[in-house]
Design a protein around this motif. Structure first.
Motif, short mmCIF file in Angstrom:
data_model
loop_
_atom_site.label_atom_id
_atom_site.label_comp_id
_atom_site.label_asym_id
_atom_site.label_seq_id
_atom_site.Cartn_x
_atom_site.Cartn_y
_atom_site.Cartn_z
N ASN A 218 53.06 38.89 44.12
CA ASN A 218 53.56 38.61 44.35
C ASN A 218 52.94 39.23 46.54
OD1 ASN A 218 55.68 37.88 43.16
ND2 ASN A 218 55.88 39.95 42.67
N HIS A 219 53.64 38.00 47.10
CA HIS A 219 52.73 38.50 48.77
C HIS A 219 54.08 38.25 50.21
CE1 HIS A 219 51.59 34.64 47.05
NE2 HIS A 219 50.75 35.10 46.81
N SER A 220 54.98 38.80 49.44
CA SER A 220 56.13 38.59 50.26
C SER A 220 56.26 38.46 51.95
CB SER A 220 57.22 39.45 50.23
OG SER A 220 57.42 40.77 50.20
N THR A 221 54.74 39.35 51.87
CA THR A 221 54.69 39.52 53.54
C THR A 221 53.31 38.64 54.25
OG1 THR A 221 52.83 41.04 53.50
CG2 THR A 221 55.00 41.52 53.06
N ILE A 222 53.67 37.29 53.57
CA ILE A 222 51.85 36.61 54.11
C ILE A 222 52.80 35.91 55.65
CG2 ILE A 222 53.33 34.66 52.62
CD1 ILE A 222 50.57 34.01 51.66
N SER A 223 51.53 35.60 55.85
CA SER A 223 51.95 35.32 56.99
C SER A 223 50.99 33.03 57.24
CB SER A 223 50.83 35.27 58.45
OG SER A 223 49.90 35.53 58.55
N GLY A 224 51.38 33.34 58.01
CA GLY A 224 51.23 31.36 57.98
C GLY A 224 49.79 30.84 57.82
N THR A 225 49.10 31.14 58.17
CA THR A 225 47.46 31.13 58.34
C THR A 225 46.64 31.66 57.40
OG1 THR A 225 46.51 33.04 59.82
CG2 THR A 225 47.45 30.45 61.23
N ASP A 226 47.19 33.06 56.43
CA ASP A 226 46.99 33.35 55.49
C ASP A 226 46.57 32.13 53.94
OD1 ASP A 226 48.12 36.58 55.51
OD2 ASP A 226 46.66 35.97 56.30
N TYR A 227 45.32 32.40 53.36
CA TYR A 227 44.86 31.54 52.68
C TYR A 227 45.05 32.72 51.78
CZ TYR A 227 42.53 28.00 55.02
OH TYR A 227 42.45 26.64 55.23
N ILE A 228 45.53 32.39 50.51
CA ILE A 228 45.50 33.13 49.31
C ILE A 228 44.44 32.31 48.34
CG2 ILE A 228 47.08 33.55 46.95
CD1 ILE A 228 49.10 31.61 48.53
N HIS A 229 43.70 34.13 48.11
CA HIS A 229 42.10 33.88 47.33
C HIS A 229 42.87 34.31 46.27
CE1 HIS A 229 39.19 32.69 50.67
NE2 HIS A 229 40.46 32.47 51.19
N TRP A 230 41.73 33.91 44.99
CA TRP A 230 41.61 34.26 43.69
C TRP A 230 40.25 34.63 43.43
CZ3 TRP A 230 45.76 36.59 40.33
CH2 TRP A 230 47.08 36.47 40.88
N TYR A 231 39.63 36.12 42.96
CA TYR A 231 38.39 36.20 42.13
C TYR A 231 38.80 36.93 41.43
CZ TYR A 231 36.53 35.82 47.01
OH TYR A 231 36.03 34.59 48.29
N ARG A 232 37.72 36.80 40.43
CA ARG A 232 38.02 38.19 39.02
C ARG A 232 36.52 39.28 38.17
NH1 ARG A 232 37.20 33.48 33.68
NH2 ARG A 232 35.23 32.99 34.64
N GLN A 233 36.78 39.72 38.05
CA GLN A 233 35.76 40.42 37.71
C GLN A 233 35.14 40.74 36.77
OE1 GLN A 233 35.48 44.25 40.41
NE2 GLN A 233 33.31 44.23 39.87
N LEU A 234 33.97 40.63 36.37
CA LEU A 234 33.37 40.83 35.14
C LEU A 234 33.12 42.46 34.59
CD1 LEU A 234 33.87 37.81 34.61
CD2 LEU A 234 32.90 38.11 32.66
#
Lengths: 115, 109
Positions: free
Chosen positions: B23-39
């Motif tokens: 959830n990212h309810s305060t996201i702005s119009g220029t924000d990219y959504i990134h996903w990373y993972r860490q083993l």
């Protein structure tokens, strides 16, 4: 894919000594490199950001005289922990970004233990 | 910086799809959504990113809500090697990723 290496992968040093950690982008030019610290069971904390040929920008609370960062070329950045103390023991991770790429490539991390 | 909210942990069976919410309810119009993972004991690894449209790559799919206030990372067929902490991060550009606590994904054989 792009590869970032770190050396050493782990190091043990005595309190009061300095330790240098290298971060290299192996197959691309890194316009910006980042240094993070991660304590056990915690998330990554950004320490500083460096651009090649410029002074690093440190995050609030990170001592620039203790954590010396040098970004001498587009493929190499170094982090020197000066006068290390046991509380500096942590997992140090670097990352690099390339021009035009919207994500970061991470190194495998360096485990520092100060005795 | 806009913040994200993720469940602390999730469990899934091997070879089944996994849906990791963010959830990212305060996201702005220029924000990219990134996903990373860490083993465990490794540096993070980039998974996927998106701005408005759903995205697919060889690792995963990213489904972004129409209002962009939430997103879901989809692993189509989880393996034991996918066990990791998954981080959802908002970023207006490739700069200063702010890391939350992430979701620890546990894969049961």
């Amino acid at each position: 894919g792009a590869v970032v290496s770190q050396h050493p992968s782990w190091v043990i040093c005595k309190s009061g000594t300095s330790v240098k950690i290298e971060c290299r982008s192996l197959d691309f030019q890194a316009t910006t490199m980042f240094w993070y610290r991660q304590f056990p069971k915690q998330s990554l904390m950004l320490m500083a950001t460096s651009n090649e040929g410029s002074k690093a920008t440190y995050e609030q609370g990170v001592e620039k005289d203790k954590f010396l960062i040098n970004h001498a070329s587009l493929t190499l950045s170094t982090l020197t922990v000066t006068s290390a103390h046991p509380e500096d023991s942590s997992f140090y991770i670097c990352s690099a970004s390339a021009a035009g790429v919207l994500w970061q490539y991470f190194g495998p991390g360096t485990r520092l233990t100060v005795t | 910086d806009a913040k994200t909210t993720q469940p602390n942990s999730m469990e899934s069976n091997e070879e089944e799809p996994v849906h990791l919410p963010c959830n990212h309810s305060t996201i702005s119009g220029t924000d990219y959504i990134h996903w990373y993972r860490q083993l465990p004991s490794q540096g993070p690894e980039y998974v996927i990113h998106g701005l408005t449209s759903n995205v697919n790559n060889r690792m995963a799919s990213l489904a972004i809500a129409e209002d962009r206030k939430s997103s879901t990372l989809i692993l189509h067929r989880a393996t034991l090697r996918d066990a990791a902490v998954y981080y959802c991060i908002l970023n207006p550009s490739n700069y200063q990723l702010i890391w939350g606590a992430g979701t620890k994904l546990i894969i049961k054989p």
